[in-house]
Design a protein around this motif. Structure first.
Motif, PDB file in Angstrom:
ATOM      1  N   TYR A 150      10.899  20.250  51.458  1.00  0.00           N
ATOM      2  CA  TYR A 150      10.605  21.626  51.832  1.00  0.00           C
ATOM      3  C   TYR A 150      10.867  22.592  50.671  1.00  0.00           C
ATOM      4  CZ  TYR A 150      10.314  19.748  56.552  1.00  0.00           C
ATOM      5  OH  TYR A 150       9.950  19.020  57.653  1.00  0.00           O
ATOM      6  N   ALA A 151      11.869  22.265  49.866  1.00  0.00           N
ATOM      7  CA  ALA A 151      12.142  23.108  48.699  1.00  0.00           C
ATOM      8  C   ALA A 151      10.986  23.042  47.698  1.00  0.00           C
ATOM      9  CB  ALA A 151      13.445  22.682  48.034  1.00  0.00           C
ATOM     10  N   LEU A 152      10.428  21.849  47.474  1.00  0.00           N
ATOM     11  CA  LEU A 152       9.303  21.712  46.553  1.00  0.00           C
ATOM     12  C   LEU A 152       8.061  22.416  47.093  1.00  0.00           C
ATOM     13  CD1 LEU A 152       9.658  18.027  45.314  1.00  0.00           C
ATOM     14  CD2 LEU A 152      10.082  20.120  44.020  1.00  0.00           C
ATOM     15  N   ASP A 153       7.867  22.389  48.410  1.00  0.00           N
ATOM     16  CA  ASP A 153       6.745  23.128  48.997  1.00  0.00           C
ATOM     17  C   ASP A 153       6.863  24.616  48.700  1.00  0.00           C
ATOM     18  OD1 ASP A 153       5.516  20.907  50.041  1.00  0.00           O
ATOM     19  OD2 ASP A 153       6.415  21.090  52.031  1.00  0.00           O
ATOM     20  N   ARG A 154       8.070  25.141  48.851  1.00  0.00           N
ATOM     21  CA  ARG A 154       8.275  26.567  48.565  1.00  0.00           C
ATOM     22  C   ARG A 154       8.125  26.842  47.063  1.00  0.00           C
ATOM     23  NH1 ARG A 154      10.890  29.921  51.946  1.00  0.00           N
ATOM     24  NH2 ARG A 154      11.230  32.061  51.220  1.00  0.00           N
ATOM     25  N   LEU A 155       8.617  25.916  46.265  1.00  0.00           N
ATOM     26  CA  LEU A 155       8.547  26.094  44.817  1.00  0.00           C
ATOM     27  C   LEU A 155       7.102  26.143  44.333  1.00  0.00           C
ATOM     28  CD1 LEU A 155      10.120  26.406  42.226  1.00  0.00           C
ATOM     29  CD2 LEU A 155      10.318  23.916  42.088  1.00  0.00           C
ATOM     30  N   ARG A 156       6.213  25.386  44.970  1.00  0.00           N
ATOM     31  CA  ARG A 156       4.793  25.449  44.615  1.00  0.00           C
ATOM     32  C   ARG A 156       4.253  26.866  44.810  1.00  0.00           C
ATOM     33  NH1 ARG A 156       5.082  20.212  47.044  1.00  0.00           N
ATOM     34  NH2 ARG A 156       4.530  18.621  45.516  1.00  0.00           N
ATOM     35  N   VAL A 157       4.657  27.488  45.898  1.00  0.00           N
ATOM     36  CA  VAL A 157       4.201  28.852  46.189  1.00  0.00           C
ATOM     37  C   VAL A 157       4.783  29.839  45.175  1.00  0.00           C
ATOM     38  CG1 VAL A 157       4.195  30.701  47.900  1.00  0.00           C
ATOM     39  CG2 VAL A 157       3.938  28.324  48.642  1.00  0.00           C
ATOM     40  N   LEU A 158       6.095  29.748  44.928  1.00  0.00           N
ATOM     41  CA  LEU A 158       6.741  30.679  44.003  1.00  0.00           C
ATOM     42  C   LEU A 158       6.236  30.502  42.569  1.00  0.00           C
ATOM     43  CD1 LEU A 158      10.460  30.660  45.226  1.00  0.00           C
ATOM     44  CD2 LEU A 158       8.580  32.146  45.929  1.00  0.00           C
ATOM     45  N   ALA A 159       5.978  29.256  42.174  1.00  0.00           N
ATOM     46  CA  ALA A 159       5.472  28.999  40.829  1.00  0.00           C
ATOM     47  C   ALA A 159       4.087  29.612  40.647  1.00  0.00           C
ATOM     48  CB  ALA A 159       5.428  27.501  40.551  1.00  0.00           C
ATOM     49  N   GLU A 160       3.261  29.566  41.684  1.00  0.00           N
ATOM     50  CA  GLU A 160       1.936  30.170  41.596  1.00  0.00           C
ATOM     51  C   GLU A 160       2.032  31.686  41.572  1.00  0.00           C
ATOM     52  OE1 GLU A 160      -1.721  30.115  40.612  1.00  0.00           O
ATOM     53  OE2 GLU A 160      -0.820  28.189  41.151  1.00  0.00           O
ATOM     54  N   ILE A 161       3.040  32.260  42.239  1.00  0.00           N
ATOM     55  CA  ILE A 161       3.268  33.704  42.172  1.00  0.00           C
ATOM     56  C   ILE A 161       3.643  34.103  40.751  1.00  0.00           C
ATOM     57  CG2 ILE A 161       4.849  35.541  42.887  1.00  0.00           C
ATOM     58  CD1 ILE A 161       4.903  34.269  45.670  1.00  0.00           C
ATOM     59  N   GLU A 162       4.558  33.347  40.137  1.00  0.00           N
ATOM     60  CA  GLU A 162       4.935  33.663  38.756  1.00  0.00           C
ATOM     61  C   GLU A 162       3.740  33.490  37.821  1.00  0.00           C
ATOM     62  OE1 GLU A 162       8.173  32.029  35.595  1.00  0.00           O
ATOM     63  OE2 GLU A 162       8.623  33.639  36.972  1.00  0.00           O
ATOM     64  N   SER A 163       2.930  32.486  38.062  1.00  0.00           N
ATOM     65  CA  SER A 163       1.714  32.297  37.276  1.00  0.00           C
ATOM     66  C   SER A 163       0.783  33.502  37.423  1.00  0.00           C
ATOM     67  CB  SER A 163       1.005  31.014  37.717  1.00  0.00           C
ATOM     68  OG  SER A 163      -0.237  30.867  37.066  1.00  0.00           O
ATOM     69  N   SER A 164       0.707  34.051  38.631  1.00  0.00           N
ATOM     70  CA  SER A 164      -0.133  35.226  38.865  1.00  0.00           C
ATOM     71  C   SER A 164       0.357  36.427  38.070  1.00  0.00           C
ATOM     72  CB  SER A 164      -0.157  35.568  40.363  1.00  0.00           C
ATOM     73  OG  SER A 164      -0.813  34.571  41.106  1.00  0.00           O
ATOM     74  N   PHE A 165       1.680  36.583  37.989  1.00  0.00           N
ATOM     75  CA  PHE A 165       2.231  37.666  37.163  1.00  0.00           C
ATOM     76  C   PHE A 165       1.833  37.471  35.697  1.00  0.00           C
ATOM     77  CE2 PHE A 165       5.816  38.020  40.455  1.00  0.00           C
ATOM     78  CZ  PHE A 165       5.227  39.122  41.060  1.00  0.00           C
TER      79      PHE A 165
END
Length: 488
Positions: A49-64
């Motif tokens: 579940y942590a890796l699932d969330r990390l995928r989302v957060l990593a894509e947010i940082e990529s968007s920045f």
């Protein structure tokens, strides 16, 4: 004077949580994560579940890093959440909303442990989590969002009509329509200490009076986001002071250290190229490399063709990439035998053939090894001066990288004017973002626009992902051309 009795409180009579089977421990989708999880969880779920969330957060940082507009970031994040971190409303009757919210709750606290270890990690985690909260806030049902706001004390006071009339002329300058005397209005105005909304004060979007900021309802989100940030920053500081107690558990510390590197290149699952129905043969690799490979694999291919040899880690990185791309064991042996043309058959069979078969799971412990993701390539030991493996965007000197990019991709549309943007993201350490931008530029003729990434705005997180999408785009173009020809 500030009147505590005027603060908006959660009224249980307005929303009876006991009547909803889906609304017990986590009544809302929105969450400030005040309460730590106190329940047993398996180590597998802890990580998954942590890796699932990390995928989302990593894509947010990529968007920045890719300078996406808020609406673009919101769209990409919404899709990522749907795939990896779904949260449905209380009205959803076909899903277990409590299980979804439990997983969301758990994943947040696991990543707190991973990202509390340095000031930079804490800053990046807060920024990404705040963006995720904002996306969810804006996507939430109006009624549920209002009930969530009522459930917390944001230290604001709703301004009454009398006080609005008192400052009517000044409020008008903020674009807030005020009632005439004796006439009510539906527009709300909130009074908070100015320290709660420094961003609005800086942008002059609030009225300041005696240390109070009068905030229009359209700016209410700023109060909520600032409270979320402050709450999370404080929690991360506390977690950082307590983390030493876990250092004795090597299973957890290794897992958390791995997660904390997730912002470097996103998080990729073990990647398998979709079945295309076409067999990739050894004699096709050279042409595929020139048209479809990312720079790291293109560099390995060029080194192999030039030197007729690759060192161990180069062979491993490139061999697994080709395997997952679709090269069978027989074709792989044929490819490497031809590439190592300066060796005798006996030497090749004794020193290299076994390792090729081993990578396909046909020797040794017979494990089916996956291809290396961008994260694994980036975080591996730095290659030596004569090595060819690794990430070109990270390990090449700036001048060499620019020269290599132009030499490799100029025939596909990359120009010297594109290099400034690519090199900026490299300098900032967003190597996978640079690779994604090169993909967009080199596939612009096929209709790929800036911000599209490899599809639906997603960033490159795996070399095979890059190559497979490039091949897919070319096949789609060829299919369109065949349709046009058949109508002539």
């Amino acid at each position: 004077m500030y009147n505590n009795s005027e603060r908006r409180k959660f009224d249980p009579a307005k929303f009876d949580l006991s009547k909803s089977a889906n609304s017990s421990e986590w009544p809302f989708r929105l969450n400030f994560y005040d309460k730590s999880p106190w329940y047993e969880v398996s180590l597998e779920d802890f990580e998954r579940y942590a890796l699932d969330r990390l995928r989302v957060l990593a894509e947010i940082e990529s968007s920045f890093a890719r300078n996406r507009s808020w609406e673009e970031l919101k769209s990409v994040t919404t899709r990522q959440c749907k795939d990896h971190l779904p949260l449905n409303s209380n009205s959803a009757s076909t899903v277990d909303t409590q299980a979804e919210r439990r997983n969301d709750h758990l994943s947040h606290f696991v990543l707190r442990l991973a990202f509390c270890r340095s000031e930079d990690l804490r800053r990046r985690f807060v920024k990404a989590e705040t963006a995720l909260f904002r996306v969810r806030y804006e996507n939430d049902d109006t009624k549920e969002r209002e009930l969530f706001l009522q459930s917390r004390d944001f230290k604001w006071t709703e301004v009454n009509s009398e006080e609005k009339l008192k400052y009517a002329s000044e409020l008008k300058g903020l674009g807030i329509q005020q009632p005439e005397e004796g006439v009510s209005t539906t527009e709300r105005l909130y009074k908070v200490r100015w320290t709660q909304v420094p961003d609005l004060v800086n942008k002059r979007r609030v009225l300041l009076k005696d240390g109070w900021a009068y905030v229009p309802s359209k700016e209410q989100l700023s109060i909520v986001l600032r409270a979320f940030e402050a709450n999370l920053e404080s929690a991360l500081d506390l977690t950082a002071r307590s983390i030493m107690r876990m250092d004795g558990d090597t299973r957890l510390t290794e897992m958390l250290n791995h997660m904390s590197r997730g912002f470097v290149a996103g998080v990729a699952s073990e990647y398998s190229c979709p079945a295309t129905g076409d067999e990739i043969r050894a004699d096709m690799v050279d042409d595929l490399a020139k048209r479809h490979f990312p720079l790291c694999m293109r560099n390995l291919h060029e080194c192999l063709m030039r030197d007729r040899h690759l060192k161990h880690f180069g062979r491993l990185q490139y061999g697994l990439f080709l395997k997952v791309l679709g090269l069978s064991i027989d074709e792989a042996i044929a490819f490497w035998r031809k590439a190592f043309s300066n060796l005798t058959d006996d030497k090749f069979n004794k020193e290299y053939k076994y390792n090729i078969r081993h990578s396909f799971g046909l020797e040794g412990k017979r494990a089916n090894y996956p291809a290396k993701s961008c994260q694994q390539i980036l975080l591996a030991d730095k290659p030596g001066p004569s090595d060819c493996h690794g990430c070109s965007y990270r390990h090449f000197a700036p001048d060499n990288l620019q020269t290599s990019l132009l030499a490799t991709y100029s025939s596909q549309g990359l120009t010297s004017t594109d290099l400034a943007e690519v090199m900026r993201t490299v300098k900032e350490g967003h190597y996978h973002v640079a690779c994604t931008r090169v993909f967009e530029i080199t596939h612009a003729a096929a209709g790929v626009k800036k911000g599209d990434g490899i599809g639906e705005g997603e960033s490159v997180t795996h070399p095979n992902q890059y190559a497979a999408k490039s091949i897919e785009i070319e096949k789609a173009q060829q299919g369109d051309a065949m349709v046009v020809d058949s109508t002539v």
